[in-house]
Design an enzyme around this catalytic site. Structure first.
Site, mmCIF file in Angstrom:
data_model
loop_
_atom_site.group_PDB
_atom_site.id
_atom_site.type_symbol
_atom_site.label_atom_id
_atom_site.label_comp_id
_atom_site.label_asym_id
_atom_site.label_seq_id
_atom_site.Cartn_x
_atom_site.Cartn_y
_atom_site.Cartn_z
ATOM 1 N N ASP A 1 8.407 -0.935 -1.881
ATOM 2 C CA ASP A 1 10.148 -1.152 -2.382
ATOM 3 C C ASP A 1 9.511 -1.548 -3.471
ATOM 4 O O ASP A 1 8.634 -2.003 -3.666
ATOM 5 C CB ASP A 1 10.977 -1.980 -1.310
ATOM 6 C CG ASP A 1 10.526 -2.835 -1.162
ATOM 7 O OD1 ASP A 1 9.190 -3.604 -1.641
ATOM 8 O OD2 ASP A 1 11.433 -4.184 -0.745
ATOM 9 N N TYR B 1 9.353 -4.338 -6.949
ATOM 10 C CA TYR B 1 9.931 -5.866 -7.321
ATOM 11 C C TYR B 1 10.771 -6.265 -7.075
ATOM 12 O O TYR B 1 12.157 -5.555 -7.304
ATOM 13 C CB TYR B 1 8.822 -5.561 -8.383
ATOM 14 C CG TYR B 1 7.908 -5.142 -8.607
ATOM 15 C CD1 TYR B 1 6.441 -5.630 -7.590
ATOM 16 C CD2 TYR B 1 7.072 -4.287 -9.381
ATOM 17 C CE1 TYR B 1 5.281 -5.366 -8.273
ATOM 18 C CE2 TYR B 1 6.232 -4.264 -9.828
ATOM 19 C CZ TYR B 1 4.635 -4.262 -9.092
ATOM 20 O OH TYR B 1 3.796 -3.970 -9.021
ATOM 21 N N PHE C 1 5.192 0.216 -8.653
ATOM 22 C CA PHE C 1 3.529 -0.954 -8.959
ATOM 23 C C PHE C 1 3.792 -0.749 -10.635
ATOM 24 O O PHE C 1 3.314 -1.820 -11.117
ATOM 25 C CB PHE C 1 2.158 0.348 -9.268
ATOM 26 C CG PHE C 1 2.058 0.402 -7.503
ATOM 27 C CD1 PHE C 1 1.326 -0.859 -7.485
ATOM 28 C CD2 PHE C 1 2.711 1.347 -7.484
ATOM 29 C CE1 PHE C 1 1.027 -0.979 -5.464
ATOM 30 C CE2 PHE C 1 2.190 1.729 -5.558
ATOM 31 C CZ PHE C 1 1.096 0.223 -4.996
ATOM 32 N N HIS D 1 -4.472 -0.687 0.624
ATOM 33 C CA HIS D 1 -3.627 -1.348 -0.527
ATOM 34 C C HIS D 1 -3.763 -2.130 -2.182
ATOM 35 O O HIS D 1 -5.011 -2.612 -1.443
ATOM 36 C CB HIS D 1 -2.240 -1.968 0.522
ATOM 37 C CG HIS D 1 -0.905 -1.916 -1.028
ATOM 38 N ND1 HIS D 1 -1.087 -2.647 -1.860
ATOM 39 C CD2 HIS D 1 0.548 -1.391 -1.014
ATOM 40 C CE1 HIS D 1 0.181 -2.687 -2.562
ATOM 41 N NE2 HIS D 1 0.886 -2.155 -1.901
#
Length: 222
Positions: free
Chosen positions: A66, A68, A79, A188
């Protein structure tokens, strides 16, 4: 319902926009704003990933969770943060892996729009978030929508490289026809993964796949 989104996506996803759940999702966001909540990213950036990367241009999908939730960070691309905002830790680790994998020097610029314009769809599974409250919009219907996006790519494109980082993204593998597409999995890039992301070499592997399929490789250097 009418949604402002790039035309190829609008046509491909119109059946989702017409579903009751999407109207309820839009109504929820409207109520949040009426109640004085700050929502990220700004409304005109919610579908930014789609606007920069039409369906027929998709070559790579990088799936995030989701947006920031800090001021000025979310810009509609997984990202990525805008110029002038410090790169978050996960993005810094992505840059480190690119440097190691490709032997190039990254500038540290955190805006990933140049990737999007080359056919990299940077898709978050949830497209909005309440300021300061991570995963606050994870239960309002976005996952149903973005699962439909992944299926749409799987059904309508050929030879797309899906980069699935972390268990959340890896769970989406079942939506992808692996006889038509390529799925690369890794930990991740978050520091919480204790460096397990490093050495995945997904950036060179992606370009190798693209070249083998007579597609232009991605210039990852920023």
């Amino acid at each position: 319902m009418t949604v402002k989104i790039e035309n190829s996506w609008k046509q491909a996803l119109q059946s989702e926009f017409d579903e009751p759940y999407f109207g309820e999702l839009a109504a929820f966001l409207h109520r949040e704003k009426q109640n004085g909540e700050v929502i990220y990213p700004p409304g005109d950036r919610i579908f930014r990933a789609f606007d920069l990367c039409p369906l027929q241009d998709v070559k790579v999908v990088i799936l995030g969770q989701d947006p920031y939730h800090g001021p000025g960070q979310a810009m509609g691309l997984s990202f990525s943060v805008p110029e002038g905002i410090a790169a978050p830790p996960s993005l810094k680790n992505i840059f480190k892996e690119i440097e190691s994998d490709l032997g190039i020097k990254m500038s540290g610029r955190p805006d990933l729009e140049p990737w999007a314009r080359q056919g990299v769809l940077m898709l978050n599974a949830v497209l909005t978030v309440r300021a300061g409250s991570p995963a606050s919009h994870s239960g309002i219907g976005w996952q149903r929508f973005t699962d439909a996006v992944i299926r749409t790519i799987s059904d309508n494109c050929e030879g797309v490289v899906f980069l699935l980082w972390g268990n959340y993204a890896r769970a989406k593998r079942e939506l992808i026809d692996s006889s038509r597409h390529y799925v690369l999995e890794a930990a991740h890039p978050s520091p919480l993964a204790r460096g397990a992301f490093f050495g995945c070499r997904h950036f060179s592997k992606t370009n190798e796949i693209l070249i083998n399929n007579n597609k232009t490789p991605i210039n990852w250097q920023l």
